[in-house]
Design a protein around this motif. Sequence first.
Motif, PDB file in Angstrom:
ATOM      1  N   PRO A  96     -12.805  -5.255   0.999  1.00 33.37           N
ATOM      2  CA  PRO A  96     -11.892  -5.448   2.140  1.00 33.37           C
ATOM      3  C   PRO A  96     -10.638  -4.573   2.065  1.00 33.37           C
ATOM      4  O   PRO A  96     -10.178  -4.060   3.075  1.00 33.37           O
ATOM      5  N   ASP A  97     -10.109  -4.359   0.844  1.00 31.63           N
ATOM      6  CA  ASP A  97      -8.897  -3.545   0.720  1.00 31.63           C
ATOM      7  C   ASP A  97      -9.162  -2.051   0.906  1.00 31.63           C
ATOM      8  O   ASP A  97      -8.223  -1.267   1.040  1.00 31.63           O
ATOM      9  N   MET A  98     -10.412  -1.641   0.961  1.00 29.42           N
ATOM     10  CA  MET A  98     -10.762  -0.240   1.151  1.00 29.42           C
ATOM     11  C   MET A  98     -11.085   0.105   2.613  1.00 29.42           C
ATOM     12  O   MET A  98     -11.226   1.262   2.964  1.00 29.42           O
ATOM     13  N   ARG A  99     -11.189  -0.910   3.450  1.00 33.82           N
ATOM     14  CA  ARG A  99     -11.525  -0.660   4.858  1.00 33.82           C
ATOM     15  C   ARG A  99     -10.455   0.173   5.564  1.00 33.82           C
ATOM     16  O   ARG A  99     -10.767   1.036   6.369  1.00 33.82           O
ATOM     17  N   ALA A 100      -9.196  -0.092   5.261  1.00 31.22           N
ATOM     18  CA  ALA A 100      -8.110   0.672   5.901  1.00 31.22           C
ATOM     19  C   ALA A 100      -8.200   2.151   5.535  1.00 31.22           C
ATOM     20  O   ALA A 100      -7.927   3.026   6.365  1.00 31.22           O
ATOM     21  N   VAL A 101      -8.593   2.452   4.293  1.00 32.58           N
ATOM     22  CA  VAL A 101      -8.758   3.843   3.867  1.00 32.58           C
ATOM     23  C   VAL A 101      -9.861   4.502   4.699  1.00 32.58           C
ATOM     24  O   VAL A 101      -9.694   5.613   5.209  1.00 32.58           O
ATOM     25  N   LEU A 102     -10.969   3.803   4.858  1.00 30.86           N
ATOM     26  CA  LEU A 102     -12.075   4.349   5.648  1.00 30.86           C
ATOM     27  C   LEU A 102     -11.727   4.426   7.135  1.00 30.86           C
ATOM     28  O   LEU A 102     -12.165   5.355   7.823  1.00 30.86           O
ATOM     29  N   ASP A 103     -10.942   3.495   7.623  1.00 26.39           N
ATOM     30  CA  ASP A 103     -10.506   3.554   9.028  1.00 26.39           C
ATOM     31  C   ASP A 103      -9.703   4.827   9.289  1.00 26.39           C
ATOM     32  O   ASP A 103      -9.882   5.492  10.310  1.00 26.39           O
TER      33      ASP A 103
END
Length: 196
Positions: A96-103
């Motif tokens: 979940p904490d990596m989704r913003a990076v991928l966004d």
Amino acid sequence: MFAMGYFKQFKFVVVVGAALLLAVGCAQQTVKSDEAVASASPAMKKAGAAASPRAMSEGSMTEAERRRSRANFKRSLSEFEDGLVYFDFDRSAIRPDMRAVLDRKAQFLLDFSTVRVQIEGHCDERGTAEYNVALGHRRGQTAKDYLVSLGVSASRIDTVSYGEERPANSASHELAWAQNRRAKFNVIGGIPSGMN
């Protein structure tokens, strides 16, 4: 006296007539100008549109604007390639904490629709070499699938797995292993013209 009245009347007629001629002449000129605009060739219309601020093409940009555009692209490119996606031990699911990076990565790829990338999947040293290559592949594929779900074309994204072969940290402890369980993103082509 009669002559004086006649002269005033004549003067009035001349002034009114001149005003009418002037008005008719201006009206005709306005009509001709409107007709000229309506019948202008597409190339002339396009040239007129290009002069407007909204329709500025790269060719009409000033050198300062081109430099700013290149600097903004290079900053965005650096942020894209520097941002790593980390994974939990023996997992390939996006945290979940990596989704913003991928966004943010997806937004970069949507903003620059010609850019092509390669996603490298990496693992820590635990497990067999074969297992880690397969896990690295799943990690790269999961990151790709996430970007595709946000609208990035799958044809613009390649994946490769290095397993445990290219560690970010060669130490053998949990902090090093956490740094090695990652997906790394490299731009491999499609840099927009003038952005090099």
